[in-house]
Design a protein around this motif. Sequence first.
Motif, PDB file in Angstrom:
ATOM      1  N   LYS A 462     -13.644 -12.449  -2.323  1.00  0.00           N
ATOM      2  CA  LYS A 462     -12.638 -13.447  -2.723  1.00  0.00           C
ATOM      3  C   LYS A 462     -11.777 -12.903  -3.855  1.00  0.00           C
ATOM      4  O   LYS A 462     -10.539 -13.028  -3.844  1.00  0.00           O
ATOM      5  CB  LYS A 462     -13.333 -14.744  -3.162  1.00  0.00           C
ATOM      6  CG  LYS A 462     -12.351 -15.802  -3.674  1.00  0.00           C
ATOM      7  CD  LYS A 462     -13.084 -17.040  -4.166  1.00  0.00           C
ATOM      8  CE  LYS A 462     -12.066 -18.064  -4.677  1.00  0.00           C
ATOM      9  NZ  LYS A 462     -12.744 -19.295  -5.167  1.00  0.00           N
ATOM     10  N   ASN A 463     -12.427 -12.282  -4.844  1.00  0.00           N
ATOM     11  CA  ASN A 463     -11.677 -11.728  -5.972  1.00  0.00           C
ATOM     12  C   ASN A 463     -10.856 -10.508  -5.550  1.00  0.00           C
ATOM     13  O   ASN A 463      -9.709 -10.351  -5.953  1.00  0.00           O
ATOM     14  CB  ASN A 463     -12.643 -11.328  -7.087  1.00  0.00           C
ATOM     15  CG  ASN A 463     -13.366 -12.524  -7.675  1.00  0.00           C
ATOM     16  OD1 ASN A 463     -12.836 -13.647  -7.672  1.00  0.00           O
ATOM     17  ND2 ASN A 463     -14.569 -12.328  -8.185  1.00  0.00           N
ATOM     18  N   ALA A 464     -11.479  -9.653  -4.708  1.00  0.00           N
ATOM     19  CA  ALA A 464     -10.794  -8.433  -4.291  1.00  0.00           C
ATOM     20  C   ALA A 464      -9.540  -8.743  -3.473  1.00  0.00           C
ATOM     21  O   ALA A 464      -8.516  -8.063  -3.599  1.00  0.00           O
ATOM     22  CB  ALA A 464     -11.749  -7.552  -3.479  1.00  0.00           C
ATOM     23  N   TRP A 465      -9.637  -9.776  -2.648  1.00  0.00           N
ATOM     24  CA  TRP A 465      -8.532 -10.106  -1.748  1.00  0.00           C
ATOM     25  C   TRP A 465      -7.628 -11.197  -2.307  1.00  0.00           C
ATOM     26  O   TRP A 465      -6.717 -11.668  -1.621  1.00  0.00           O
ATOM     27  CB  TRP A 465      -9.079 -10.522  -0.385  1.00  0.00           C
ATOM     28  CG  TRP A 465      -9.800  -9.410   0.311  1.00  0.00           C
ATOM     29  CD1 TRP A 465      -9.663  -8.067   0.091  1.00  0.00           C
ATOM     30  CD2 TRP A 465     -10.788  -9.526   1.359  1.00  0.00           C
ATOM     31  NE1 TRP A 465     -10.492  -7.347   0.916  1.00  0.00           N
ATOM     32  CE2 TRP A 465     -11.185  -8.219   1.716  1.00  0.00           C
ATOM     33  CE3 TRP A 465     -11.375 -10.599   2.035  1.00  0.00           C
ATOM     34  CZ2 TRP A 465     -12.143  -7.956   2.695  1.00  0.00           C
ATOM     35  CZ3 TRP A 465     -12.312 -10.365   3.006  1.00  0.00           C
ATOM     36  CH2 TRP A 465     -12.694  -9.035   3.343  1.00  0.00           C
ATOM     37  N   LYS A 466      -7.950 -11.641  -3.553  1.00  0.00           N
ATOM     38  CA  LYS A 466      -7.120 -12.643  -4.240  1.00  0.00           C
ATOM     39  C   LYS A 466      -6.928 -13.911  -3.397  1.00  0.00           C
ATOM     40  O   LYS A 466      -5.794 -14.393  -3.208  1.00  0.00           O
ATOM     41  CB  LYS A 466      -5.769 -12.035  -4.627  1.00  0.00           C
ATOM     42  CG  LYS A 466      -5.886 -10.877  -5.618  1.00  0.00           C
ATOM     43  CD  LYS A 466      -4.531 -10.295  -5.964  1.00  0.00           C
ATOM     44  CE  LYS A 466      -4.629  -9.248  -7.069  1.00  0.00           C
ATOM     45  NZ  LYS A 466      -5.561  -8.149  -6.786  1.00  0.00           N
ATOM     46  N   LEU A 467      -8.034 -14.397  -2.871  1.00  0.00           N
ATOM     47  CA  LEU A 467      -7.973 -15.601  -2.018  1.00  0.00           C
ATOM     48  C   LEU A 467      -8.255 -16.866  -2.828  1.00  0.00           C
ATOM     49  O   LEU A 467      -8.933 -16.825  -3.837  1.00  0.00           O
ATOM     50  CB  LEU A 467      -8.995 -15.457  -0.875  1.00  0.00           C
ATOM     51  CG  LEU A 467      -8.747 -14.310   0.084  1.00  0.00           C
ATOM     52  CD1 LEU A 467      -9.866 -14.211   1.095  1.00  0.00           C
ATOM     53  CD2 LEU A 467      -7.411 -14.476   0.798  1.00  0.00           C
TER      54      LEU A 467
END
Length: 467
Positions: A462-467
Amino acid sequence: MLELTPVLDYKSDNPLYLQLSNYVKQEILSGRIKPTAKLPSKRNLSHYLGLSLNTIQAAYDQLCAEGYVESKPRKGIFVTPFDEDIFSIQKYPTHLEVKKEPSESKVKIDFNSGRVDLEHFPFSVWRKLTMKALYEDQKEIFNNGDPKGERLLREQIAIQLFASRGVRCSPDQIIIGAGTQVLMGLLCLLIGRENTYALENPGFHRIRVVLQDLGVNTLPISLDESGINLKELKESSATIAYVTPSHQFPFGMVMPIKRRMELLKWAEEQCGYIIEDDYDGEYRYKGKPIPSLQGLDPNGRVVYLGTFSKSLIPSIRISYMVLPAALLSKYEERFTIYKQTVSRLHQNTLYHFMKDGHWQRHLNKMRTLYRKKQAALMAAIKKHLGEKAQIIGENAGLHIVLDVKNNMLEKELISSAMKLGVKVYPLSTYDYELGSVDGSQVILGFGGLSEYEIDKGVRLLKNAWKL
């Protein structure tokens, strides 16, 4: 309650109990766990981390032996009450830690679809049965055996296949080999390299590579909601079709009975063959399993492939194929010159494992375990990613395809995840044109991860993909 959240490397040569004890020591030495603090109970920590009680016990025993903690009867495990100043200067790794390569050390959570849960494998039973296999006939087992594989094991496989997958065969029809790729090479020689093979696209790339290395003409056939596109197949020049009907790899759809019957009719009309790869048919989370193509085939047009890599352990390298009558005759006439590729010791051990009921018990346990992990993955994706990601192929197997809706392409999704220590895998690998399609879909395997690691991995995504 004190929370312990180690990142464990299941591929490391360092045992899990030592990794856990090293983690607790570093937490104590750094001052993050205070002297006299009470550690979680073995049962609670076992449930939280998805590790066996034996692993937790061994880690706590190691900590007790080294003097970091002490066990108080009927009270619990407590950190030894040393002066905090002693611990605060200890910032270096312990001598027991295993050095990793820089790229390997970055990976905290690995969603590898080829990994299985080894923590719950019955090692003591397997070891005992290995010794039993040796002692029963210590001399004979070291000679070359039947080219098809051990007769007793093939008998057990035939029994299990009929009971679980509806496969109808005699032990004589079963050929054992060291992995599906080895058997596929032999099968290609049996069927003939002059034939054209239709392959699901996307599909299992290792089979494609074997066929192409043998100089066989292959054709990609697209998929629809029921599996391999039958209209496209009929319009092609192929006479052989390789399919994964019980759990299409990688998209996960299950071929319905109507499509199965149509595919069997196509094979009969072509005087061709269907190669049915049932690589993880044991694991299904919704509905009842549909009978194998082989069990529905009245005309001897299906070759059934199976493996113990997903249901037991990958490194054992025991797979098998069930030949129809015409190919069996050809094998017995021309191909018994090829010696058996699997260790007779491993075959005999597996025979005892199946005959004594350990196989079915282990499979039942793993079905329950993987069902929980699959549910944990579904819940984590819903909780952390919500409407920003679509799950594909969640009803069976040990992996899913995730369609991420954030305008990142596959390479960006993978690289941004890796920056936070999460390894996900490209779907494009399985495309016939060797990754020419760059979409926004990645593969997540969950078999080798604990429920805690699954949730943590999705949170990091979630953090890596900025969701």
